[in-house]
Scaffold this motif. Structure first.
Motif, mmCIF file in Angstrom:
data_model
loop_
_atom_site.group_PDB
_atom_site.id
_atom_site.type_symbol
_atom_site.label_atom_id
_atom_site.label_comp_id
_atom_site.label_asym_id
_atom_site.label_seq_id
_atom_site.Cartn_x
_atom_site.Cartn_y
_atom_site.Cartn_z
ATOM 1 N N VAL A 204 0.849 -1.204 0.000
ATOM 2 C CA VAL A 204 0.000 0.000 0.000
ATOM 3 C C VAL A 204 0.879 1.245 0.000
ATOM 4 O O VAL A 204 0.706 2.165 -0.819
ATOM 5 C CB VAL A 204 -0.953 0.006 1.214
ATOM 6 C CG1 VAL A 204 -1.741 1.312 1.243
ATOM 7 C CG2 VAL A 204 -1.893 -1.190 1.165
ATOM 8 N N GLU A 205 1.829 1.269 0.904
ATOM 9 C CA GLU A 205 2.729 2.419 1.011
ATOM 10 C C GLU A 205 3.563 2.577 -0.254
ATOM 11 O O GLU A 205 3.741 3.700 -0.766
ATOM 12 C CB GLU A 205 3.642 2.242 2.228
ATOM 13 C CG GLU A 205 4.569 3.413 2.485
ATOM 14 C CD GLU A 205 5.477 3.188 3.697
ATOM 15 O OE1 GLU A 205 6.369 4.024 3.910
ATOM 16 O OE2 GLU A 205 5.279 2.178 4.412
ATOM 17 N N ARG A 208 1.365 3.947 -3.105
ATOM 18 C CA ARG A 208 1.002 5.352 -2.896
ATOM 19 C C ARG A 208 2.217 6.271 -3.099
ATOM 20 O O ARG A 208 2.098 7.347 -3.693
ATOM 21 C CB ARG A 208 0.395 5.540 -1.507
ATOM 22 C CG ARG A 208 -1.013 4.955 -1.412
ATOM 23 C CD ARG A 208 -1.618 5.103 -0.022
ATOM 24 N NE ARG A 208 -1.696 6.501 0.399
ATOM 25 C CZ ARG A 208 -2.623 7.359 -0.027
ATOM 26 N NH1 ARG A 208 -3.541 6.960 -0.890
ATOM 27 N NH2 ARG A 208 -2.638 8.600 0.417
ATOM 28 N N LYS A 213 0.655 9.483 -4.093
ATOM 29 C CA LYS A 213 -0.501 9.247 -3.209
ATOM 30 C C LYS A 213 -1.819 8.993 -3.958
ATOM 31 O O LYS A 213 -2.872 8.827 -3.350
ATOM 32 C CB LYS A 213 -0.705 10.418 -2.226
ATOM 33 C CG LYS A 213 0.499 10.757 -1.364
ATOM 34 C CD LYS A 213 0.626 9.804 -0.198
ATOM 35 C CE LYS A 213 1.684 10.264 0.796
ATOM 36 N NZ LYS A 213 3.056 9.994 0.327
ATOM 37 N N GLY A 215 -2.705 6.384 -5.972
ATOM 38 C CA GLY A 215 -3.160 4.999 -6.004
ATOM 39 C C GLY A 215 -3.298 4.459 -7.418
ATOM 40 O O GLY A 215 -2.987 5.148 -8.394
ATOM 41 N N ARG A 230 -6.472 -3.737 2.280
ATOM 42 C CA ARG A 230 -5.244 -3.085 1.803
ATOM 43 C C ARG A 230 -5.385 -2.679 0.337
ATOM 44 O O ARG A 230 -4.872 -1.628 -0.080
ATOM 45 C CB ARG A 230 -4.051 -4.015 2.016
ATOM 46 C CG ARG A 230 -3.803 -4.298 3.502
ATOM 47 C CD ARG A 230 -2.821 -5.430 3.707
ATOM 48 N NE ARG A 230 -1.464 -5.026 3.347
ATOM 49 C CZ ARG A 230 -0.447 -5.881 3.233
ATOM 50 N NH1 ARG A 230 -0.657 -7.179 3.427
ATOM 51 N NH2 ARG A 230 0.744 -5.453 2.921
ATOM 52 N N TRP A 232 -8.152 -1.754 -1.057
ATOM 53 C CA TRP A 232 -8.986 -0.555 -1.063
ATOM 54 C C TRP A 232 -8.151 0.681 -0.756
ATOM 55 O O TRP A 232 -8.359 1.752 -1.322
ATOM 56 C CB TRP A 232 -10.140 -0.696 -0.053
ATOM 57 C CG TRP A 232 -11.191 -1.686 -0.475
ATOM 58 C CD1 TRP A 232 -11.150 -2.539 -1.536
ATOM 59 C CD2 TRP A 232 -12.436 -1.921 0.185
ATOM 60 N NE1 TRP A 232 -12.294 -3.296 -1.593
ATOM 61 C CE2 TRP A 232 -13.102 -2.938 -0.554
ATOM 62 C CE3 TRP A 232 -13.048 -1.383 1.318
ATOM 63 C CZ2 TRP A 232 -14.355 -3.416 -0.184
ATOM 64 C CZ3 TRP A 232 -14.304 -1.863 1.691
ATOM 65 C CH2 TRP A 232 -14.951 -2.865 0.942
ATOM 66 N N LYS A 233 -7.190 0.537 0.156
ATOM 67 C CA LYS A 233 -6.306 1.665 0.486
ATOM 68 C C LYS A 233 -5.380 2.009 -0.681
ATOM 69 O O LYS A 233 -5.054 3.179 -0.900
ATOM 70 C CB LYS A 233 -5.470 1.335 1.727
ATOM 71 C CG LYS A 233 -6.272 1.289 3.026
ATOM 72 C CD LYS A 233 -5.367 0.952 4.204
ATOM 73 C CE LYS A 233 -6.159 0.886 5.510
ATOM 74 N NZ LYS A 233 -5.298 0.492 6.648
ATOM 75 N N VAL A 258 -14.504 3.103 3.434
ATOM 76 C CA VAL A 258 -13.434 3.339 2.453
ATOM 77 C C VAL A 258 -13.992 3.161 1.047
ATOM 78 O O VAL A 258 -13.734 3.962 0.143
ATOM 79 C CB VAL A 258 -12.252 2.377 2.696
ATOM 80 C CG1 VAL A 258 -11.163 2.585 1.653
ATOM 81 C CG2 VAL A 258 -11.698 2.559 4.100
ATOM 82 N N LYS A 262 -14.169 6.446 -1.505
ATOM 83 C CA LYS A 262 -13.339 6.451 -2.715
ATOM 84 C C LYS A 262 -14.118 6.034 -3.963
ATOM 85 O O LYS A 262 -13.557 5.971 -5.050
ATOM 86 C CB LYS A 262 -12.120 5.533 -2.510
ATOM 87 C CG LYS A 262 -11.192 6.015 -1.405
ATOM 88 C CD LYS A 262 -10.043 5.048 -1.154
ATOM 89 C CE LYS A 262 -8.921 5.211 -2.138
ATOM 90 N NZ LYS A 262 -7.717 4.412 -1.722
#
Length: 332
Positions: A204-205, A208, A213, A215, A230, A232-233, A258, A262
């Motif tokens: 995820v990190e 992003r 950021k 996605g 994760r 979804w993030k 979430v 989004k």
């Protein structure tokens, strides 16, 4: 069906279990009718659903063969009275609802395609299950377009290696996850713009950070479980997630806020139970849009290893070790 033997060697599953549950048997040849064709199998692909079937967790659809094996390549040995496209001796590759682990396999002729001349029979047997799955879920259901950002999990699996190549060929920016530096390097060599080592990095990190950021627009996931939240993030606003398996579990507690905030679309599908007409439509799309890429050498199945048909148990052990990169194929 003249000049054909009355029996064949096939790999059956008398009782569910580990790889040793795969047992060679002598069976009568499949009987064809209508527009079916009988293929003299030269090679058969090994796929994760075969493992689930062997374990007793993925029964074949009604009227499908009880034998495992969802893809084959070989020569047409006989044609049904209503078959019109192929003739005896033609080299083909085909998607089948079951029965591929055998010397002969029957299939509806619309679910077969001419073997690409650029591929050997062994390579051609590694194409149908993953290419049908990726085309159906990434391009049809997922709607991937040129210029979008795409994430596929399990980049060195059969699905992963196929998705990386096809998404890249059609103009997407490609992200993937894989276990370990060696597998990540392989994915990037194959065409991924960024491969993330899920053992040491948070995908995820990483996603992003690589997208300012924003996605990714589309995610193809076969993991499920804790990956759902994760994904979804990691998804962009308005992003799509397509679920094709649940290796980490089929149930999960998740925060739907979430999804709403989004405006995500989370969908999914399975291929094996779909009817022959649906599979025929995918076959036609592949022949038109992907076969030329294969013939030109721009897309190719990634091969891990081959085993003799009667060594199917060893092939399943190889798959379950998760050490493989690309496709495992049985040769007849």
């Amino acid at each position: 069906m003249t000049n054909l033997p009355e029996t064949m060697t096939a790999i059956a599953i008398p009782e569910p279990g580990g790889p040793e549950a795969l047992v060679p048997e002598t069976r009568p040849l499949p009987e064809i009718s209508g527009s079916e064709i009988l293929i003299r199998v030269k090679a058969a692909g090994v796929n994760r659903p075969d493992v689930f079937q062997r374990q007793g967790a993925y029964p074949p659809p009604p009227e499908a063969s009880d034998l495992p094996g969802l893809e084959v390549a070989g020569e047409v040995a006989a044609v049904g009275p209503d078959a019109s496209r192929f003739k005896v001796g033609d080299a083909v590759t085909a998607l089948t609802p079951g029965g591929g682990y055998a010397e002969f396999c029957k299939v509806e002729e619309t679910n077969a395609l001419p073997k690409p001349e650029a591929l050997s029979f062994t390579e051609a047997a590694a194409v149908p299950e993953t290419f049908f799955t990726v085309w159906s879920n990434v391009f049809d259901r997922g709607g991937l377009r040129a210029g979008e950002r795409f994430l596929v999990h399990g980049g060195t699996s059969g699905i992963g290696t196929t998705a990386i190549q096809l998404a890249k060929a059609f103009g997407a920016t490609v992200f993937t996850t894989a276990g370990g530096a060696e597998k990540c390097a392989f994915c990037e060599k194959l065409g991924a713009d960024l491969a993330i080592d899920y053992r040491s990095q948070d995908f995820v990190e990483a996603v992003r950070n690589a997208t300012d950021k924003a996605g990714v627009d589309l995610i193809l996931d076969m993991v499920g479980g804790d990956y759902v939240a994760r994904n979804w993030k990691a998804a962009a606003v308005g992003g799509r997630i397509v679920q094709i398996a649940t290796l980490h579990g089929a149930t999960e507690t998740i925060d739907f806020r979430v999804l709403m905030a989004k405006r995500l679309t989370h969908t999914g599908s399975t291929l094996r139970p779909r009817n022959t007409a649906f599979k025929a439509s995918i076959a036609a799309a592949l022949e038109e849009k992907v076969w030329p890429l294969i013939e030109a050498g721009k897309v190719k199945p990634v091969m891990d290893s081959t085993f003799a048909l009667t060594d199917a148990a060893k092939a399943h052990a190889r798959m379950e070790s998760s050490g493989h990169i690309g496709k495992i194929v049985l040769t007849v």
